[in-house]
Structure formats: structure tokens, C-alpha cells
Scaffold this active site. Structure first.
Site, PDB file in Angstrom:
ATOM      1  N   GLY A 125       0.812  -1.219   0.000  1.00  0.00           N
ATOM      2  CA  GLY A 125       0.000   0.000   0.000  1.00  0.00           C
ATOM      3  C   GLY A 125       0.837   1.256   0.000  1.00  0.00           C
ATOM      4  N   SER A 182       1.184   3.393  -2.692  1.00  0.00           N
ATOM      5  CA  SER A 182       0.822   4.360  -3.745  1.00  0.00           C
ATOM      6  C   SER A 182       0.467   5.718  -3.159  1.00  0.00           C
ATOM      7  CB  SER A 182      -0.364   3.827  -4.566  1.00  0.00           C
ATOM      8  OG  SER A 182      -1.406   3.386  -3.711  1.00  0.00           O
ATOM      9  N   ARG A 183       0.042   5.725  -1.873  1.00  0.00           N
ATOM     10  CA  ARG A 183      -0.447   6.973  -1.267  1.00  0.00           C
ATOM     11  C   ARG A 183      -0.060   7.011   0.212  1.00  0.00           C
ATOM     12  NH1 ARG A 183      -5.623   6.872  -0.482  1.00  0.00           N
ATOM     13  NH2 ARG A 183      -6.105   4.733  -1.046  1.00  0.00           N
ATOM     14  N   ASN A 218      -3.712  -6.871  -5.085  1.00  0.00           N
ATOM     15  CA  ASN A 218      -4.617  -6.761  -3.946  1.00  0.00           C
ATOM     16  C   ASN A 218      -4.131  -7.776  -2.911  1.00  0.00           C
ATOM     17  OD1 ASN A 218      -6.630  -7.056  -2.081  1.00  0.00           O
ATOM     18  ND2 ASN A 218      -8.294  -7.166  -3.561  1.00  0.00           N
ATOM     19  N   ASN A 273       1.827  -2.263   5.498  1.00  0.00           N
ATOM     20  CA  ASN A 273       1.205  -0.950   5.702  1.00  0.00           C
ATOM     21  C   ASN A 273      -0.203  -0.858   5.110  1.00  0.00           C
ATOM     22  OD1 ASN A 273       1.238   2.178   5.868  1.00  0.00           O
ATOM     23  ND2 ASN A 273       0.983   1.763   3.680  1.00  0.00           N
ATOM     24  N   SER A 330      -2.533   0.877  14.807  1.00  0.00           N
ATOM     25  CA  SER A 330      -3.139   2.207  15.013  1.00  0.00           C
ATOM     26  C   SER A 330      -3.334   2.407  16.517  1.00  0.00           C
ATOM     27  CB  SER A 330      -4.498   2.261  14.317  1.00  0.00           C
ATOM     28  OG  SER A 330      -5.277   3.323  14.833  1.00  0.00           O
ATOM     29  N   TYR A 360     -12.491  -1.803  12.610  1.00  0.00           N
ATOM     30  CA  TYR A 360     -11.132  -1.283  12.389  1.00  0.00           C
ATOM     31  C   TYR A 360     -10.270  -1.499  13.640  1.00  0.00           C
ATOM     32  CZ  TYR A 360      -7.366   2.023  11.255  1.00  0.00           C
ATOM     33  OH  TYR A 360      -6.129   2.592  11.006  1.00  0.00           O
ATOM     34  N   ALA A 371     -10.635  -3.621  16.090  1.00  0.00           N
ATOM     35  CA  ALA A 371     -10.368  -5.049  16.319  1.00  0.00           C
ATOM     36  C   ALA A 371      -9.273  -5.554  15.384  1.00  0.00           C
ATOM     37  CB  ALA A 371     -11.650  -5.854  16.136  1.00  0.00           C
ATOM     38  N   ILE A 388      -3.079  10.745  11.442  1.00  0.00           N
ATOM     39  CA  ILE A 388      -2.089  11.207  10.457  1.00  0.00           C
ATOM     40  C   ILE A 388      -2.835  11.828   9.269  1.00  0.00           C
ATOM     41  CG2 ILE A 388      -0.131  10.496   9.007  1.00  0.00           C
ATOM     42  CD1 ILE A 388       0.300  10.043  12.069  1.00  0.00           C
TER      43      ILE A 388
END
Ligand code: NAP
Length: 244
Positions: free
Chosen positions: A9, A11-12, A60, A87, A139, A152, A154, A185
Site C-alpha cells: 500500500g 501508492s499513497r 490486492n 502498511n 493504530s 477497524y 479489532a 495522520i
């Protein structure tokens, strides 16, 4: 620098900042993207202009077949993966009673199955070489829990448990497994936050600001460096003091 990092992940957002930070130190970089092809190719161009070896691979990671393609392509073109940064992730805000089974499965499929797939596919080569570093992105909500983000939270708590258990199992093979639990962030993941909420978050943060992707990239660089060679199974939370 003769080391390769794969950032899922990238790309951004945090992943992109991390790819640039590693490239600036001369690491060879594998960029992974799923939907954001244009962003990934622009990043690839930017990194190659630094004179660093880099590839961008569409996969993916929640699909085992696509994760296999990602890892096989990376190994073929780069030789080895020295550092894996798990990530890639998604978030969603919903009342618990409104979360559908599909929402739940998509969350775990991306945030957990993706990490499982990439880690298992990379780690055999790390075991053979008796070295490697795996850095998982959790997180603060995986530590504290967040209302309206049960799925999220969990999934991000599971990242921490995964990290601790794998660190114990892989320590004797010379592989370090650590976790980063960022605070809020400034990325597209939070683009739905209005100004009022952003200001409230700043006020509640002792260091008085929302984090930047580079704040997390710097912590990842530290864990990937030789300076962190005695650290494993830990969760570091760059969050400006929001959670202490
Ligand atoms: P972001 O800006 O939304 O970027 C998410 C990245 O993940 C994109 O590059 C996206 O790629 C990729 N991705 C999503 N699903 C994927 C899949 N199935 N396969 C491959 N790539 C996939 O998010 P971010 O803020 O940078 O977040 C990065 C990580 O940090 C996530 O794990 C997130 O949970 C965690 N985190 C973020 C914050 C925050 O406040 N931003 C706080 C704590 C933790 P494509 O666009 O190419 O599909």
C-alpha cells in the site's frame, strides 16, 4: 545501500512517504498498489530519478494469488526482501449495529489477511537467510479502541497480537517483528474529517498538531535500521502524546 524494502500500500499516504524515505537512504524499493496506478507510477518515476532501483507491482494483498504474484515478482527482480512493511489498510466509520458481515470481512481481509499473506510468503526466505525485519502498521485505535470503528479497532488490535507472537517464534531465526501504532495522520484516510474535528484533535494532542506521513516513515526507518537491532515484538506509537 544494498537492501530491499517492500512496502504494501505505498501508492499513497504513509506508504508513499515511507517509500521515499527509504529511497533517500539508497534502499531498493518495491512499491505495491491496488487501485491507484497513476499515483504508483508517478512515485516509481520519482524514486528512480534518485538513482535508486525500484519497481511497482499491482496486487490486492487480501488475495493469496495476488500476494504470491507480488512476492514472486519482487524476489525475481530484486533478489531478496530484507524489510517488509505491512502498511496497506482500510478504515471505515460506522455504528457497530450498522456494520455488515461484508464490511467486517473486507476489513479483516485487507488489514489482517493481507498482512498474513505477505508475511508468510516473504518469511521463508528470511528464515533461510537468518535475517529480516517485518514492520506492521497498527493504530492507536488498536490500543485504545474507537467508538464507531469496532471492526477497524479489532483488526488493528490483531496486528499487535500477530506482531508479538511472530516475534517470539522468529527471534531464534534472527528475524525481528515490530509494530507501529500511529496516531491521527494527515492522509486521505482522514479526508472526511471536518475542520472542527481536526482542530479538536490538535487541541487534545500535547504536541499540538496532527501527524504527518513522514512522522511515521521516520519511525519505520528507525525500526528498519541497525540502531533497532535489539528491538522485537514491540509496539511504538508516534502520536504526539495523544495516547500516553
Ligand atoms: P491511505 O492514504 O488511505 O492509503 C492506503 C494505502 O493502502 C493505499 O496505498 C492503498 O492502495 C493501499 N491499499 C488498501 N487496500 C489495499 C489492498 N487490498 N491491497 C493493496 N494495497 C491496498 O491510508 P494511510 O493513512 O496511508 O494508512 C496506511 C496505514 O496506516 C493503514 O494500515 C492505516 O490503517 C494505518 N494508520 C493510518 C492512520 C491515519 O490516521 N492515517 C492512523 C493509524 C494507522 P491503492 O490506493 O492503490 O488501492
Amino acid at each position: 545501500m544494498n537492501k530491499t524494502v517492500l512496502i504494501t500500500g505505498s501508492s499513497r499516504g504513509i506508504g508513499k512517504a515511507t517509500a521515499i524515505a527509504f529511497a533517500d537512504l539508497g534502499y531498493s524499493v518495491v512499491i505495491n498498489y491496488n487501485n491507484s496506478k497513476e499515483e504508483a507510477l508517478n512515485l516509481l518515476h520519482h524514486i528512480r530519478e534518485k538513482g535508486v532501483k525500484a519497481i511497482a507491482v499491482k496486487a490486492n494483498i487480501s488475495s493469496r494469488v495476488e500476494a504470491e504474484y507480488l512476492i514472486e515478482t519482487s524476489m525475481e527482480q530484486m533478489g531478496h526482501i530484507d524489510i517488509l512493511v505491512n502498511n496497506a489498510g482500510i478504515a471505515q466509520q460506522k455504528m457497530f449495529t450498522d456494520i455488515t458481515l461484508d464490511d467486517w470481512q473486507k476489513m479483516f481481509s485487507t488489514n489482517i489477511n493481507g498482512m498474513f499473506n505477505c508475511t508468510q510468503l516473504v518469511i521463508k526466505d528470511m528464515i533461510n537467510r537468518k535475517k529480516g525485519k517485518i514492520i506492521n502498521i497498527s493504530s492507536i485505535w488498536g490500543i485504545t479502541g474507537a467508538a464507531c470503528e469496532v471492526h477497524y479497532s479489532a483488526s488493528k488490535a490483531a496486528v499487535i497480537g500477530f506482531t508479538k507472537a511472530l516475534a517470539k517464534e522468529m527471534g531464534p531465526s534472527g528475524i525481528q517483528v515490530n509494530c507501529i501504532a500511529p496516531g491521527v495522520i494527515d492522509t486521505e484516510m482522514n479526508e472526511n474529517l471536518d475542520e472542527y474535528t481536526k482542530n479538536s484533535l490538535k487541541e487534545e494532542t500535547p504536541l499540538g498538531r496532527i501527524g504527518l506521513p513522514e512522522d511515521i516513515a521516520n519511525t519505520i526507518l528507525f525500526l528498519a535500521s541497525e540502531k533497532a537491532d535489539f528491538i522485537t515484538g514491540q509496539t511504538i506509537s508516534p502520536n504526539g502524546g495523544f495516547v500516553i
